[in-house]
Design a protein around this motif. Structure first.
Motif, PDB file in Angstrom:
ATOM      1  N   VAL A 108       3.570   6.147  -1.902  1.00  0.00           N
ATOM      2  CA  VAL A 108       3.042   4.899  -2.285  1.00  0.00           C
ATOM      3  C   VAL A 108       3.605   3.999  -2.559  1.00  0.00           C
ATOM      4  O   VAL A 108       4.887   4.014  -2.986  1.00  0.00           O
ATOM      5  N   GLU A 159       3.487  -2.072  -5.206  1.00  0.00           N
ATOM      6  CA  GLU A 159       2.328  -2.794  -5.766  1.00  0.00           C
ATOM      7  C   GLU A 159       0.963  -1.877  -6.146  1.00  0.00           C
ATOM      8  O   GLU A 159       0.463  -1.894  -7.189  1.00  0.00           O
ATOM      9  N   LEU A 160       0.920  -0.917  -5.335  1.00  0.00           N
ATOM     10  CA  LEU A 160      -0.187  -0.111  -5.592  1.00  0.00           C
ATOM     11  C   LEU A 160      -0.151   0.744  -6.717  1.00  0.00           C
ATOM     12  O   LEU A 160      -0.926   1.019  -7.329  1.00  0.00           O
ATOM     13  N   HIS A 161       0.970   1.273  -6.744  1.00  0.00           N
ATOM     14  CA  HIS A 161       1.660   2.234  -7.860  1.00  0.00           C
ATOM     15  C   HIS A 161       1.399   1.480  -9.131  1.00  0.00           C
ATOM     16  O   HIS A 161       0.845   2.129 -10.184  1.00  0.00           O
ATOM     17  N   GLU A 162       1.756   0.287  -9.330  1.00  0.00           N
ATOM     18  CA  GLU A 162       1.756  -0.608 -10.570  1.00  0.00           C
ATOM     19  C   GLU A 162       0.331  -0.836 -10.721  1.00  0.00           C
ATOM     20  O   GLU A 162      -0.004  -0.764 -11.930  1.00  0.00           O
ATOM     21  N   LEU A 163      -0.381  -1.189  -9.695  1.00  0.00           N
ATOM     22  CA  LEU A 163      -2.031  -1.329 -10.007  1.00  0.00           C
ATOM     23  C   LEU A 163      -2.681  -0.200 -10.598  1.00  0.00           C
ATOM     24  O   LEU A 163      -3.660  -0.323 -11.593  1.00  0.00           O
ATOM     25  N   LEU A 164      -2.313   0.914 -10.059  1.00  0.00           N
ATOM     26  CA  LEU A 164      -3.149   2.185 -10.358  1.00  0.00           C
ATOM     27  C   LEU A 164      -2.475   2.689 -11.994  1.00  0.00           C
ATOM     28  O   LEU A 164      -3.162   3.449 -12.418  1.00  0.00           O
ATOM     29  N   ASN A 165      -1.437   2.054 -12.497  1.00  0.00           N
ATOM     30  CA  ASN A 165      -0.896   2.515 -13.561  1.00  0.00           C
ATOM     31  C   ASN A 165      -0.725   1.366 -14.751  1.00  0.00           C
ATOM     32  O   ASN A 165      -0.090   1.560 -15.695  1.00  0.00           O
ATOM     33  N   GLN A 166      -1.707   0.626 -14.592  1.00  0.00           N
ATOM     34  CA  GLN A 166      -1.756  -0.496 -15.664  1.00  0.00           C
ATOM     35  C   GLN A 166      -2.323  -0.036 -16.907  1.00  0.00           C
ATOM     36  O   GLN A 166      -3.283   0.834 -16.809  1.00  0.00           O
ATOM     37  N   PHE A 202       0.645  -1.217  -0.048  1.00  0.00           N
ATOM     38  CA  PHE A 202       0.142  -0.036  -0.157  1.00  0.00           C
ATOM     39  C   PHE A 202       0.821   1.463  -0.015  1.00  0.00           C
ATOM     40  O   PHE A 202       0.800   2.076  -0.814  1.00  0.00           O
TER      41      PHE A 202
END
Length: 91
Positions: A81, A84-91, A47
């Protein structure tokens, strides 16, 4: 999402009463506050992390009048951030 929505979602997903869920949410945020007040760092894997940043006093300028003003030193919370959250938000 605000605190009451989080409490309601916790109560629903964990089959808790609203009062129990509110107590758990209050404990969670209370511990985060306490840790930040003592200068500690909070890391929630996947997170992000919270920490306090100290800012020195400086002389600023009032943009309306152009007058110089003294700005006192301050401490502000800073959130970074997690990957994992960064990558999830920028898919």
């Amino acid at each position: 999402m605000n605190k009451s929505e989080l409490t309601r979602e916790l109560a629903t997903q964990c089959n808790l009463s609203d009062a129990e869920a509110a107590q758990y949410v209050d404990i969670f945020f209370g511990e985060i506050r306490k840790t930040m007040l003592t200068g500690g760092r909070i890391e929630i894997r996947g997170f992000g992390s919270f920490k306090m940043k100290d800012y020195e006093a400086y002389t600023g300028r009032n943009p309306k009048t152009g007058e110089s003003v003294h700005v006192a030193p301050k401490r502000l919370p800073f959130f970074k951030v997690g990957r994992e959250l960064h990558e999830l938000l920028n898919q």
